[in-house]
Design an enzyme around this catalytic site. Structure first.
Site, PDB file in Angstrom:
ATOM      1  CG  ASP A 231      -2.215   4.553 -22.968  1.00 28.37           C
ATOM      2  OD1 ASP A 231      -1.435   5.337 -23.542  1.00 28.37           O
ATOM      3  OD2 ASP A 231      -1.977   4.070 -21.849  1.00 28.37           O
ATOM      4  CG  ASN A 232      -3.094   7.085 -19.484  1.00 20.40           C
ATOM      5  OD1 ASN A 232      -3.471   5.926 -19.383  1.00 20.40           O
ATOM      6  ND2 ASN A 232      -1.859   7.451 -19.225  1.00 20.40           N
TER       7      ASN A 232
ATOM      8  NE  ARG B 183      -1.139  -0.415 -13.015  1.00 26.59           N
ATOM      9  CZ  ARG B 183      -0.785   0.441 -12.074  1.00 26.59           C
ATOM     10  NH1 ARG B 183      -0.477  -0.001 -10.870  1.00 26.59           N
ATOM     11  NH2 ARG B 183      -0.733   1.731 -12.304  1.00 26.59           N
TER      12      ARG B 183
END
Length: 471
Positions: A244-245, A89
């Protein structure tokens, strides 16, 4: 609108991203724009307030020189491997070399679906956009490496979550959006072309002093350890420390269900999706080391001798707790006004934290008032606090007041205040957002009659016990 783009990621191998335009929205309106950050990026301040700006930050208009793309990455989510994630997104508009010489990404988050959306709508609703804007700018003001907010807009469209909610887009800025999961994506596929290109890109962009993957690992570990120590010193809980963060640049990224502790307890958890407390406050340093182990694993295919690399990289990861503990001691010693901490000070600090845990003392206000008589008011066991304070007075530096004023914020973006802002925003009232933003971006200023209420701990019925990521 002129943005001085200088794009480099788009020149990397094509499998590392997908060219992707944002999806236009119906009726965007500006909530906020960060003129100071815009100036660092070399954007004319007048352009940021021009009618075209809201169209750019909503994704309706692509400025000249942009190269919109969605990045591919993978990741461990709550310890579980997911080989295919990516920007589901978000769209990276492009990169800018700022007036300070630093290269940064400009990304639109909430800009619509991409090939990585996994059946999601690619949108964000107003609440998480406001939270990320407020918290990221507060973190920057408190000296924490972080992504920053350039602008936030409403879209004039609804987003469907647990309810029908107003949509929004945040334009965020980072030294890059490359993650541990980006390396994992290509290592897990055995894509050595992309893995080599990514490593060379990261070294050139973020760690030019590194001579190869081993030195890169050491530098990322050191930067990540220092970052987590800063989080701990502010009572900050990231909430979703998935690989992934984890930014390779060492910045705080992806402010989903993040929160600041009010009444202190080391096992505090706010994220509604963290059902077992994996990312609780006290677990963050250990999870940080676990994440660096995953990064090290992704780098091993680049090394000529696998067995030697495993041994060396394991030792590097095992050094992280030592680095972290030194950074933690330095951070908390400053909060106590101790200029040159020793290992003996660690007991003094942990004894205070134990008292705070026992009495549920407010984390921020305890340290903010520690140099005043009001500190006792944070505790139920005041005699125990007085005994501790007698020890502390013998240890603190002559210039303790100055050190503490620079280490202890008076105002943080408290969870209940953010909720108030979001609720007002849902009704079209953004004045509370701007009032809170002004307060949290000046966190070390003495309190005034106009700002004291932002420092007040929540009453029992105001407490926010669960936070949500908004996806």
């Amino acid at each position: 609108m002129q943005i001085p783009f200088d794009n480099s990621y788009v020149k990397l191998p094509a499998q590392m991203f997908t060219a992707q335009l944002p999806t236009p929205v119906k009726a965007p309106q500006m909530i906020a724009v960060n003129a100071d950050l815009g100036a660092i990026l070399g954007i004319d301040p007048a352009m940021l307030t021009a009618p075209e700006a809201v169209q750019v930050f909503a994704g309706n208009h692509i400025p000249d020189g942009a190269a919109p793309l969605a990045q591919a990455y993978a990741g461990h989510q709550f310890g579980n491997w997911n080989p295919q994630l990516g920007d589901g997104r978000a769209v990276l508009l492009g990169e800018v070399i700022g007036t300070d010489g630093i290269r940064r990404d400009i990304q639109l988050k909430g800009s619509g679906p991409t090939p990585y959306s996994r059946r999601g709508d690619g949108r964000a609703w107003l609440g998480p956009v406001m939270r990320e804007y407020l918290v990221s700018e507060a973190m920057h003001a408190m000296g924490v490496p972080t992504t920053r907010a350039l602008a936030a807009v409403t879209t004039g469209e609804d987003v469907f979550r647990e309810d029908v909610l107003p949509g929004a887009v945040i334009a965020r800025v980072a030294q890059s959006h490359i993650r541990v999961g980006t390396f994992q994506f290509f290592a897990s596929r055995g894509d050595m072309t992309a893995l080599h290109a990514l490593t060379d890109h990261v070294i050139a962009r973020h760690y030019p002093q590194a001579n190869g993957p081993a030195e890169l690992l050491d530098l990322v570990i050191a930067r990540y350890a220092a970052l987590i120590a800063k989080w701990m010193g502010l009572g900050f809980i990231h909430g979703v420390m998935n690989t992934d963060n984890v930014s390779i640049a060492g910045e705080t990224i992806d402010y989903g269900p993040c929160a600041f502790i009010d009444g202190f307890h080391p096992d505090s958890v706010f994220s509604a999706i963290d059902q077992y407390g994996r990312y609780a406050y006290a677990n963050q340093p250990g999870i940080g080391a676990w994440n660096m182990a995953q990064f090290a694993t992704a780098l091993i295919p680049l090394m000529p001798d696998r067995d030697a690399a495993i041994e060396a990289f394991t030792a590097a990861v095992h050094r992280m707790p030592v680095i972290y503990e030194a950074e933690w001691l330095r951070a908390f010693a400053a909060k106590l006004g101790i200029a040159n901490p020793t290992e003996d000070d660690r007991t003094l600090i942990t004894d205070l934290l134990d008292l705070m845990t026992k009495d549920g003392a407010d984390f921020t206000n305890t340290f903010a008032t520690l140099n005043t008589a009001r500190a006792r008011d944070q505790f139920l066991s005041r005699d125990a606090f007085d005994t501790w304070a007698d020890r502390w007075h013998l240890r603190k530096s002559d210039d303790a007041a100055t050190i503490m004023a620079q280490a202890n914020p008076q105002i943080i973006p408290r969870n209940h205040r953010i909720e108030e802002v979001i609720n007002a925003g849902r009704n079209g009232d953004h004045a509370p957002f701007h009032a809170l933003l002004a307060a949290v971006t000046n966190p070390y200023a003495p309190l005034t009659d106009d700002t004291a209420h932002f420092a007040r701990a929540p009453s029992e019925d105001e407490q926010v016990k669960r936070t949500f990521c908004g996806t």
